[in-house]
Motif scaffolding. Structure first.
Motif, PDB file in Angstrom:
ATOM      1  N   SER A 112       0.846  -1.198   0.000  1.00  0.00           N
ATOM      2  CA  SER A 112       0.000   0.000   0.000  1.00  0.00           C
ATOM      3  C   SER A 112       0.880   1.247   0.000  1.00  0.00           C
ATOM      4  N   PRO A 113       0.324   2.372  -0.414  1.00  0.00           N
ATOM      5  CA  PRO A 113       1.106   3.620  -0.367  1.00  0.00           C
ATOM      6  C   PRO A 113       1.597   3.933   1.050  1.00  0.00           C
ATOM      7  N   GLU A 114       0.788   3.595   2.050  1.00  0.00           N
ATOM      8  CA  GLU A 114       1.190   3.835   3.432  1.00  0.00           C
ATOM      9  C   GLU A 114       2.406   2.981   3.805  1.00  0.00           C
ATOM     10  N   GLN A 115       2.372   1.700   3.376  1.00  0.00           N
ATOM     11  CA  GLN A 115       3.506   0.811   3.666  1.00  0.00           C
ATOM     12  C   GLN A 115       4.761   1.299   2.956  1.00  0.00           C
ATOM     13  N   ALA A 116       4.613   1.703   1.699  1.00  0.00           N
ATOM     14  CA  ALA A 116       5.765   2.196   0.933  1.00  0.00           C
ATOM     15  C   ALA A 116       6.329   3.462   1.573  1.00  0.00           C
ATOM     16  N   ALA A 117       5.449   4.364   1.984  1.00  0.00           N
ATOM     17  CA  ALA A 117       5.904   5.604   2.618  1.00  0.00           C
ATOM     18  C   ALA A 117       6.592   5.308   3.944  1.00  0.00           C
ATOM     19  N   GLY A 118       6.037   4.378   4.715  1.00  0.00           N
ATOM     20  CA  GLY A 118       6.651   3.999   5.984  1.00  0.00           C
ATOM     21  C   GLY A 118       8.029   3.405   5.784  1.00  0.00           C
ATOM     22  N   ALA A 119       8.162   2.553   4.780  1.00  0.00           N
ATOM     23  CA  ALA A 119       9.459   1.951   4.484  1.00  0.00           C
ATOM     24  C   ALA A 119      10.465   3.012   4.059  1.00  0.00           C
ATOM     25  N   GLN A 120      10.025   3.974   3.269  1.00  0.00           N
ATOM     26  CA  GLN A 120      10.920   5.052   2.834  1.00  0.00           C
ATOM     27  C   GLN A 120      11.361   5.908   4.025  1.00  0.00           C
ATOM     28  N   ARG A 121      10.426   6.171   4.942  1.00  0.00           N
ATOM     29  CA  ARG A 121      10.782   6.945   6.143  1.00  0.00           C
ATOM     30  C   ARG A 121      11.805   6.177   6.989  1.00  0.00           C
ATOM     31  N   GLU A 122      11.583   4.887   7.158  1.00  0.00           N
ATOM     32  CA  GLU A 122      12.501   4.056   7.947  1.00  0.00           C
ATOM     33  C   GLU A 122      13.888   4.033   7.311  1.00  0.00           C
ATOM     34  N   LEU A 123      13.936   3.875   5.996  1.00  0.00           N
ATOM     35  CA  LEU A 123      15.210   3.876   5.285  1.00  0.00           C
ATOM     36  C   LEU A 123      15.915   5.222   5.441  1.00  0.00           C
ATOM     37  N   ALA A 124      15.167   6.304   5.339  1.00  0.00           N
ATOM     38  CA  ALA A 124      15.757   7.636   5.505  1.00  0.00           C
ATOM     39  C   ALA A 124      16.318   7.806   6.920  1.00  0.00           C
ATOM     40  N   ARG A 125      15.613   7.277   7.923  1.00  0.00           N
ATOM     41  CA  ARG A 125      16.103   7.339   9.303  1.00  0.00           C
ATOM     42  C   ARG A 125      17.420   6.599   9.444  1.00  0.00           C
ATOM     43  N   VAL A 126      17.482   5.398   8.876  1.00  0.00           N
ATOM     44  CA  VAL A 126      18.700   4.593   8.978  1.00  0.00           C
ATOM     45  C   VAL A 126      19.850   5.306   8.258  1.00  0.00           C
ATOM     46  N   LYS A 127      19.585   5.809   7.049  1.00  0.00           N
ATOM     47  CA  LYS A 127      20.637   6.510   6.295  1.00  0.00           C
ATOM     48  C   LYS A 127      21.133   7.734   7.054  1.00  0.00           C
ATOM     49  N   ALA A 128      20.215   8.474   7.678  1.00  0.00           N
ATOM     50  CA  ALA A 128      20.612   9.662   8.441  1.00  0.00           C
ATOM     51  C   ALA A 128      21.498   9.269   9.616  1.00  0.00           C
ATOM     52  N   ARG A 129      21.174   8.174  10.264  1.00  0.00           N
ATOM     53  CA  ARG A 129      21.978   7.720  11.399  1.00  0.00           C
ATOM     54  C   ARG A 129      23.357   7.256  10.939  1.00  0.00           C
ATOM     55  N   ILE A 130      23.422   6.602   9.789  1.00  0.00           N
ATOM     56  CA  ILE A 130      24.726   6.191   9.244  1.00  0.00           C
ATOM     57  C   ILE A 130      25.535   7.429   8.874  1.00  0.00           C
ATOM     58  N   ASP A 131      24.886   8.416   8.246  1.00  0.00           N
ATOM     59  CA  ASP A 131      25.573   9.659   7.861  1.00  0.00           C
ATOM     60  C   ASP A 131      26.112  10.417   9.071  1.00  0.00           C
ATOM     61  N   ALA A 132      25.503  10.223  10.239  1.00  0.00           N
ATOM     62  CA  ALA A 132      25.920  10.937  11.447  1.00  0.00           C
ATOM     63  C   ALA A 132      27.100  10.267  12.165  1.00  0.00           C
ATOM     64  N   LEU A 133      27.518   9.094  11.689  1.00  0.00           N
ATOM     65  CA  LEU A 133      28.651   8.405  12.327  1.00  0.00           C
ATOM     66  C   LEU A 133      29.934   9.210  12.128  1.00  0.00           C
ATOM     67  N   PRO A 134      30.906   9.056  13.038  1.00  0.00           N
ATOM     68  CA  PRO A 134      32.219   9.689  12.828  1.00  0.00           C
ATOM     69  C   PRO A 134      32.815   9.231  11.490  1.00  0.00           C
ATOM     70  N   GLU A 135      33.636  10.064  10.893  1.00  0.00           N
ATOM     71  CA  GLU A 135      34.096   9.865   9.514  1.00  0.00           C
ATOM     72  C   GLU A 135      34.665   8.468   9.228  1.00  0.00           C
ATOM     73  N   ARG A 136      35.680   8.035   9.966  1.00  0.00           N
ATOM     74  CA  ARG A 136      36.296   6.724   9.693  1.00  0.00           C
ATOM     75  C   ARG A 136      35.299   5.598   9.955  1.00  0.00           C
TER      76      ARG A 136
END
Length: 190
Positions: free
Chosen positions: A106-130
């Motif tokens: 459903s569009p809701e499931q797809a949107a939820g998955a995209q939000r979750e992926l964005a959260r994970v990517k943001a957390r990875i991007d926030a890690l120290p450089e190395r």
């Protein structure tokens, strides 16, 4: 108290679950799962593990991790438009009971998955450089510790340590995000 719980679950995952990731990845590869989907399944499994309430009671973390990934895969297959017969044969028992839907999520499931992926990517991007560089090479690109060590000119111990550190930080941040999320009908806690 909650920070302590987040730290303990991150340590548990690092110590008891992370060492079994290569075996789960090999099982998924033998099951003919698309390599890009393998990374998504593993990452989603870690997100689920970060929310487990009674992780201390899990006697076989390797089996639990495998079961979480297997259930995620079965759920993915359940929602797929086309299911390759080789994948079904390799997943094993219980597949006969799957109810295959003809429609996409459903569009809701797809949107939820995209939000979750964005959260994970943001957390990875926030890690120290190395840590971020090593974590991406290991978890997202699937390089071995040896390959990463050679590429970055560090020891395999450094790669192992930074991968575990990255996973701990990402899982703790995701768990903290989950704790801070206000659900409908709930009030934010101070």
């Amino acid at each position: 108290m909650n920070e302590e719980r987040h730290r303990r679950i991150a340590e548990w995952v690092t110590r008891a679950v992370l060492p079994h990731e290569p075996a789960v990845r090999m099982w998924l590869a033998r099951s003919l799962v698309n390599p890009a989907d393998i990374d998504d399944l593993i990452q989603e499994a870690y997100c689920k593990l970060a929310r487990v309430e009674a992780f201390e009671a899990i006697e076989r973390p390797d089996g639990y991790f495998f079961r979480v990934v297997r259930n995620l895969l079965l759920n993915q297959l359940r929602h797929a438009r086309l299911v390759r017969i080789e994948v079904l044969n390799s997943v094993g028992s219980g597949v006969e009971q799957l109810a295959y839907a003809d429609d996409a999520p459903s569009p809701e499931q797809a949107a939820g998955a995209q939000r979750e992926l964005a959260r994970v990517k943001a957390r990875i991007d926030a890690l120290p450089e190395r840590c971020r560089a090593i974590f991406r090479l290991r978890k997202l690109e699937g390089l071995s510790q040896r390959e990463i060590a050679a590429r970055l000119g560090v020891s395999e111990n450094v790669v192992e340590h930074e991968t575990a550190r990255g996973l701990k930080l990402v899982m703790a941040a995701l768990a903290d995000d989950e704790h801070r999320t206000v659900r409908p009908g709930e009030e934010r806690r101070a």
